[in-house]
Design a protein around this motif. Structure first.
Motif, PDB file in Angstrom:
ATOM      1  N   MET A   1       0.784  -1.004  -0.327  1.00 25.13           N
ATOM      2  CA  MET A   1      -0.200   0.138   0.443  1.00 25.13           C
ATOM      3  C   MET A   1       0.870   1.255  -0.358  1.00 25.13           C
ATOM      4  SD  MET A   1      -2.831  -0.811   2.715  1.00 25.13           S
ATOM      5  CE  MET A   1      -3.727   0.387   2.389  1.00 25.13           C
ATOM      6  N   LYS A   2       0.161   2.382  -0.269  1.00 26.47           N
ATOM      7  CA  LYS A   2       1.217   4.036  -0.709  1.00 26.47           C
ATOM      8  C   LYS A   2       1.168   4.247   1.304  1.00 26.47           C
ATOM      9  CE  LYS A   2       0.765   3.960  -5.738  1.00 26.47           C
ATOM     10  NZ  LYS A   2       0.214   5.043  -6.671  1.00 26.47           N
ATOM     11  N   HIS A   3       2.358   4.927   1.478  1.00 27.25           N
ATOM     12  CA  HIS A   3       2.286   5.974   1.890  1.00 27.25           C
ATOM     13  C   HIS A   3       1.518   7.615   1.218  1.00 27.25           C
ATOM     14  CE1 HIS A   3       4.714   7.427   5.622  1.00 27.25           C
ATOM     15  NE2 HIS A   3       3.923   8.740   4.867  1.00 27.25           N
ATOM     16  N   ARG A   4       0.642   7.574   2.255  1.00 25.10           N
ATOM     17  CA  ARG A   4      -0.484   8.726   1.996  1.00 25.10           C
ATOM     18  C   ARG A   4       0.254  10.144   2.287  1.00 25.10           C
ATOM     19  NH1 ARG A   4      -4.805   5.621   4.636  1.00 25.10           N
ATOM     20  NH2 ARG A   4      -3.687   5.512   6.355  1.00 25.10           N
ATOM     21  N   ILE A   5       0.547  10.838   1.607  1.00 23.17           N
ATOM     22  CA  ILE A   5       0.796  11.970   2.269  1.00 23.17           C
ATOM     23  C   ILE A   5       0.348  13.348   2.033  1.00 23.17           C
ATOM     24  CG2 ILE A   5       3.007  14.243   2.245  1.00 23.17           C
ATOM     25  CD1 ILE A   5       5.196  11.762   1.580  1.00 23.17           C
ATOM     26  N   VAL A   6      -0.388  13.764   3.107  1.00 26.88           N
ATOM     27  CA  VAL A   6      -1.570  14.838   2.900  1.00 26.88           C
ATOM     28  C   VAL A   6      -0.626  16.322   3.245  1.00 26.88           C
ATOM     29  CG1 VAL A   6      -3.504  16.188   3.500  1.00 26.88           C
ATOM     30  CG2 VAL A   6      -3.002  13.620   3.381  1.00 26.88           C
ATOM     31  N   VAL A   7      -0.816  17.017   2.342  1.00 25.71           N
ATOM     32  CA  VAL A   7      -0.394  18.520   2.478  1.00 25.71           C
ATOM     33  C   VAL A   7      -1.292  19.178   2.945  1.00 25.71           C
ATOM     34  CG1 VAL A   7       1.275  20.829   1.609  1.00 25.71           C
ATOM     35  CG2 VAL A   7       1.464  18.711   1.276  1.00 25.71           C
ATOM     36  N   LEU A   8      -1.568  20.106   3.729  1.00 25.71           N
ATOM     37  CA  LEU A   8      -2.610  21.510   3.593  1.00 25.71           C
ATOM     38  C   LEU A   8      -2.563  22.493   3.663  1.00 25.71           C
ATOM     39  CD1 LEU A   8      -4.117  20.235   7.737  1.00 25.71           C
ATOM     40  CD2 LEU A   8      -4.753  19.105   4.966  1.00 25.71           C
ATOM     41  N   GLY A   9      -2.664  23.146   2.800  1.00 28.44           N
ATOM     42  CA  GLY A   9      -2.585  24.357   2.853  1.00 28.44           C
ATOM     43  C   GLY A   9      -1.634  24.400   1.012  1.00 28.44           C
ATOM     44  N   ALA A  10      -2.090  25.651  -0.137  1.00 29.99           N
ATOM     45  CA  ALA A  10      -0.986  25.612  -1.360  1.00 29.99           C
ATOM     46  C   ALA A  10      -0.642  26.690  -1.364  1.00 29.99           C
ATOM     47  CB  ALA A  10      -1.696  25.058  -2.540  1.00 29.99           C
ATOM     48  N   GLY A  11      -0.276  27.675  -0.245  1.00 29.85           N
ATOM     49  CA  GLY A  11       0.362  29.130   0.046  1.00 29.85           C
ATOM     50  C   GLY A  11       1.835  28.059  -0.575  1.00 29.85           C
ATOM     51  N   TYR A  12       2.511  29.726  -0.066  1.00 31.03           N
ATOM     52  CA  TYR A  12       4.256  29.588  -0.466  1.00 31.03           C
ATOM     53  C   TYR A  12       4.816  28.502  -0.120  1.00 31.03           C
ATOM     54  CZ  TYR A  12       3.725  34.400  -2.036  1.00 31.03           C
ATOM     55  OH  TYR A  12       3.215  35.625  -3.124  1.00 31.03           O
ATOM     56  N   ALA A  13       4.453  28.348   1.168  1.00 33.74           N
ATOM     57  CA  ALA A  13       4.781  26.740   1.976  1.00 33.74           C
ATOM     58  C   ALA A  13       4.578  25.585   1.435  1.00 33.74           C
ATOM     59  CB  ALA A  13       4.674  26.997   3.864  1.00 33.74           C
ATOM     60  N   GLY A  14       3.281  25.398   1.279  1.00 34.16           N
ATOM     61  CA  GLY A  14       2.763  24.214   1.425  1.00 34.16           C
ATOM     62  C   GLY A  14       2.558  23.503  -0.310  1.00 34.16           C
ATOM     63  N   ALA A  15       2.459  25.094  -1.757  1.00 39.09           N
ATOM     64  CA  ALA A  15       2.529  24.449  -3.229  1.00 39.09           C
ATOM     65  C   ALA A  15       4.358  23.990  -3.429  1.00 39.09           C
ATOM     66  CB  ALA A  15       2.167  25.948  -3.962  1.00 39.09           C
ATOM     67  N   PHE A  16       4.761  24.612  -2.165  1.00 35.89           N
ATOM     68  CA  PHE A  16       6.697  24.152  -2.885  1.00 35.89           C
ATOM     69  C   PHE A  16       6.451  23.337  -2.076  1.00 35.89           C
ATOM     70  CE2 PHE A  16       7.922  28.787  -3.704  1.00 35.89           C
ATOM     71  CZ  PHE A  16       8.427  28.761  -4.349  1.00 35.89           C
ATOM     72  N   ALA A  17       6.050  22.688  -0.754  1.00 35.26           N
ATOM     73  CA  ALA A  17       6.677  21.159  -0.338  1.00 35.26           C
ATOM     74  C   ALA A  17       6.214  20.448  -1.156  1.00 35.26           C
ATOM     75  CB  ALA A  17       6.165  21.427   1.129  1.00 35.26           C
ATOM     76  N   ALA A  18       4.498  20.497  -1.562  1.00 35.15           N
ATOM     77  CA  ALA A  18       4.418  19.446  -2.397  1.00 35.15           C
ATOM     78  C   ALA A  18       4.694  19.507  -3.836  1.00 35.15           C
ATOM     79  CB  ALA A  18       2.285  19.841  -2.814  1.00 35.15           C
ATOM     80  N   GLY A  19       5.180  19.946  -4.486  1.00 34.43           N
ATOM     81  CA  GLY A  19       6.476  20.336  -5.423  1.00 34.43           C
ATOM     82  C   GLY A  19       7.471  19.482  -5.257  1.00 34.43           C
ATOM     83  N   ASN A  20       8.151  19.668  -4.208  1.00 38.29           N
ATOM     84  CA  ASN A  20       9.531  18.659  -3.887  1.00 38.29           C
ATOM     85  C   ASN A  20       9.350  16.796  -3.416  1.00 38.29           C
ATOM     86  OD1 ASN A  20      11.110  21.468  -3.935  1.00 38.29           O
ATOM     87  ND2 ASN A  20       9.998  22.004  -2.051  1.00 38.29           N
ATOM     88  N   LEU A  21       8.181  17.744  -2.581  1.00 30.81           N
ATOM     89  CA  LEU A  21       7.486  15.518  -2.435  1.00 30.81           C
ATOM     90  C   LEU A  21       7.208  15.317  -3.763  1.00 30.81           C
ATOM     91  CD1 LEU A  21       4.843  16.571   0.450  1.00 30.81           C
ATOM     92  CD2 LEU A  21       7.536  15.866   0.823  1.00 30.81           C
ATOM     93  N   ALA A  22       6.910  15.676  -4.865  1.00 31.08           N
ATOM     94  CA  ALA A  22       6.515  15.063  -5.320  1.00 31.08           C
ATOM     95  C   ALA A  22       7.555  14.777  -6.424  1.00 31.08           C
ATOM     96  CB  ALA A  22       5.408  15.839  -6.867  1.00 31.08           C
ATOM     97  N   ARG A  23       8.509  16.041  -6.529  1.00 31.02           N
ATOM     98  CA  ARG A  23       9.330  15.478  -7.149  1.00 31.02           C
ATOM     99  C   ARG A  23      10.819  14.746  -7.117  1.00 31.02           C
ATOM    100  NH1 ARG A  23      10.717  20.955  -7.135  1.00 31.02           N
ATOM    101  NH2 ARG A  23      12.637  21.152  -5.718  1.00 31.02           N
ATOM    102  N   ARG A  24      10.601  14.594  -5.612  1.00 29.27           N
ATOM    103  CA  ARG A  24      11.940  13.318  -5.453  1.00 29.27           C
ATOM    104  C   ARG A  24      11.120  12.071  -4.147  1.00 29.27           C
ATOM    105  NH1 ARG A  24      14.872  17.445  -0.582  1.00 29.27           N
ATOM    106  NH2 ARG A  24      16.454  15.880  -0.827  1.00 29.27           N
ATOM    107  N   LEU A  25       9.929  12.162  -4.683  1.00 28.24           N
ATOM    108  CA  LEU A  25       9.508  10.573  -4.462  1.00 28.24           C
ATOM    109  C   LEU A  25       8.967   9.455  -5.321  1.00 28.24           C
ATOM    110  CD1 LEU A  25       8.317  11.639  -0.874  1.00 28.24           C
ATOM    111  CD2 LEU A  25      10.250  10.405  -0.985  1.00 28.24           C
ATOM    112  N   SER A  26       9.448   8.544  -4.768  1.00 25.98           N
ATOM    113  CA  SER A  26       8.782   7.918  -6.466  1.00 25.98           C
ATOM    114  C   SER A  26       7.147   7.170  -6.077  1.00 25.98           C
ATOM    115  CB  SER A  26       8.871   6.343  -6.049  1.00 25.98           C
ATOM    116  OG  SER A  26       7.750   5.021  -7.367  1.00 25.98           O
ATOM    117  N   PRO A  27       6.512   8.196  -7.130  1.00 24.04           N
ATOM    118  CA  PRO A  27       4.988   7.872  -7.174  1.00 24.04           C
ATOM    119  C   PRO A  27       4.186   6.272  -7.004  1.00 24.04           C
ATOM    120  CG  PRO A  27       5.361   8.128  -9.427  1.00 24.04           C
ATOM    121  CD  PRO A  27       6.460   8.146  -8.626  1.00 24.04           C
ATOM    122  N   ALA A  28       5.603   5.037  -7.164  1.00 23.53           N
ATOM    123  CA  ALA A  28       4.922   3.935  -6.548  1.00 23.53           C
ATOM    124  C   ALA A  28       4.562   3.575  -5.183  1.00 23.53           C
ATOM    125  CB  ALA A  28       6.892   2.603  -7.396  1.00 23.53           C
ATOM    126  N   ASP A  29       5.199   4.547  -4.514  1.00 22.56           N
ATOM    127  CA  ASP A  29       5.460   4.227  -3.402  1.00 22.56           C
ATOM    128  C   ASP A  29       4.999   5.416  -2.191  1.00 22.56           C
ATOM    129  OD1 ASP A  29       7.428   1.729  -3.258  1.00 22.56           O
ATOM    130  OD2 ASP A  29       8.667   3.406  -2.794  1.00 22.56           O
TER     131      ASP A  29
END
Length: 396
Positions: A1-29
Motif C-alpha cells: 500500500m502506498k504511503h499517504r502524504i497529505v499537505v494542508l494549504g497551497a500557499g508559499y509553503a504548502g505549494a512548494f513542499a508538495a512540488g518538492n515531494l512529488a519531484r523526489r519521491l517515487s509515485p510507486a510508493d
C-alpha cells in the motif's frame, strides 16, 4: 500500500513542499494529496496591489500540479485528528475525511484583530484574496477621493500605504503606528522610508495605538479621532485555531510547536511549515511569520520527510533570517540586511535597484510555484519502509 502524504494549504509553503515531494519521491510508493480552499495559487505578498486595482494573474492549482501525480482537493479544512491520523474537510462535494500517514500542516495565517472593537465589523485587510477584493470594491466606491487609514507599521502596513498612495493620488492616505515609523530599520534606511512617505504625501500618526474602529473613523488610545472612510487593519497575523483544537502541542500564538526538522514535538507523523509553525531560528528566537520563513521551513520539512521515509540522514537546512525587503510602490523599495540577532545592519539597498530586486523575488517565487517538478530526477527515491495501517512501519 502506498504511503499517504497529505499537505494542508497551497500557499508559499504548502505549494512548494508538495512540488518538492512529488519531484523526489517515487509515485510507486507514495500518494500525495494537497487540500486547499482556493482553486488558484494566491500570491499573498501582492494582495495590496490587487486591493488598489492592479490586475494580477493567478495560476490555477489544477494546472500547476498537472502531470505531477499530486492530487488536488478543493475544500476547507475543518479539523485534524492526529490520533486517528485523519483530516476533516468540507467543500462543494460536501463533508469528507482524509486519512494520512504523514501530514504537512501549512494552513498559513489570517489577520489578527487583537480584540479591538469594530475591527471585525468595519475594517478591511489584505491577508486573503476575498478580503483584498472586498477592499478593492470599497475603494472603487469612493470615486475621486476619500480618506484611508492603514493601521500597523510592519511590512504589510508600509507596503499597503505606499502602494495605495502611489496608485491612487486622489486618496488621502495615513498610517497609524504604535511606535516610531521604521524604528527597526537602520538610520539610513529609516530616512529613506520617511522620504518615501513624504514624497507620496502619506500622513503618519506615530505612537498611536488604535483602540476602536468605526465606520468613518478610528479611535486612538488617547481618545483622538482619526477620520477614515476606509480602515485597513494590518496590525499582525493570527493562525487558525484548528491546530490547537486538534490536540497538537501549540505555542501561545496557536502555532504548532516543532523540532529542528519541523516535526511536531507531540505527534511524529505531523510536520508544520510556514506561518503556522512555531520554529526556532538559528538566533534562538521564533521565526517571524513571513514568506522567507515559509521558504526555510518548507524546505526543512520536506527534506526531513523524504529522508525519514527513504532511510536517509535528515539534512539540516539553514534557519537564518537575512533581512527585510519592503516595496514602496512600484518604483522604490528597501532591502535591509540584519545580523544573527535580527538587528538591522548599517548597510541597506534602496530605490529602483531594490524595487527591481523585489520584483525579481516575486517573479521567481511565482515561477517556482508554477513549475513544481522542474529539475525532476530521472530516478526518484523509493521508500525504505511501507506503512502498515495500524501505524507500525514494516520493512518493504
Amino acid at each position: 500500500m502506498k504511503h499517504r502524504i497529505v499537505v494542508l494549504g497551497a500557499g508559499y509553503a504548502g505549494a512548494f513542499a508538495a512540488g518538492n515531494l512529488a519531484r523526489r519521491l517515487s509515485p510507486a510508493d507514495t500518494e500525495i494529496t494537497v487540500v486547499n480552499a482556493e482553486p488558484d495559487f494566491v500570491e499573498r505578498m501582492r494582495l495590496h496591489q490587487l486591493a488598489i486595482g492592479q490586475d494580477l494573474v493567478f495560476r490555477r492549482l489544477a494546472d500547476v500540479f498537472a502531470g505531477t501525480a499530486v492530487r488536488l482537493r478543493l475544500a476547507c479544512v475543518t479539523g485534524v485528528d492526529p490520533e486517528r491520523r485523519t483530516v476533516a474537510v468540507t467543500g462543494e462535494d460536501g463533508d469528507g475525511e482524509f486519512a494520512y500517514d504523514t501530514l504537512l500542516y501549512a494552513l498559513g495565517s489570517s489577520v489578527a484583530h487583537h480584540g479591538v472593537s469594530g475591527v471585525a465589523e468595519y475594517a478591511f485587510d489584505v491577508t486573503g484574496r476575498s478580503s483584498a477584493l472586498r477592499l478593492r470594491e470599497r475603494l472603487d466606491s469612493l470615486g475621486g477621493g476619500g480618506t484611508v487609514l492603514i493601521v500597523g507599521e510592519g511590512l504589510t502596513g508600509i507596503e499597503t500605504a505606499t502602494e495605495f498612495a502611489e496608485s491612487r493620488p486622489d486618496l488621502s492616505v495615513a498610517l497609524a503606528a504604535r511606535g516610531e515609523l521604521g524604528a527597526w530599520l537602520s538610520p539610513k534606511a529609516r530616512r529613506h522610508l520617511r522620504q518615501a512617505f513624504d514624497r507620496l504625501g502619506i500622513t503618519v500618526h506615530e505612537h498611536t495605538g488604535i483602540e476602536a474602529v468605526e465606520p468613518t473613523r478610528a479611535i486612538a488610545a488617547d481618545g483622538t479621532s482619526i477620520p477614515a472612510d476606509v480602515t485597513v487593519w494590518s496590525a499582525g497575523f493570527a493562525v487558525h485555531p484548528i491546530a490547537a483544537a486538534s490536540g497538537l502541542e501549540v505555542a501561545e500564538t496557536g502555532q504548532i510547536v516543532v523540532d529542528r526538522t519541523m516535526r511536531s514535538v507531540s505527534h511524529t507523523d505531523v510536520y508544520a511549515a510556514g506561518d503556522c509553525a512555531h520554529a526556532i531560528g538559528e538566533n534562538g528566537r521564533p521565526l517571524p511569520m513571513s514568506c522567507a520563513s515559509a521558504g526555510f521551513t518548507n524546505m526543512q520539512a520536506t527534506a526531513a520527510i523524504i529522508a525519514r521515509l527513504t532511510g536517509s540522514e535528515v539534512p539540516t537546512i539553514g534557519l537564518k533570517y537575512h533581512g527585510n525587503h519592503i516595496s514602496l510602490g512600484r518604483r522604490d523599495a528597501i532591502f535591509q540586511m540584519v545580523d544573527g540577532d535580527a538587528r538591522s545592519k548599517s548597510w541597506y539597498l534602496g530605490g529602483r535597484t531594490a524595487a527591481r530586486l523585489k520584483s525579481g523575488v516575486l517573479k521567481g517565487a511565482g515561477w517556482g510555484i508554477a513549475h513544481p517538478t522542474f529539475g525532476m530526477p530521472k530516478r526518484k527515491r523509493r521508500l525504505a519502509t511501507t506503512p502498515d495501517r495500524s501505524g507500525v512501519r514494516v520493512a518493504a
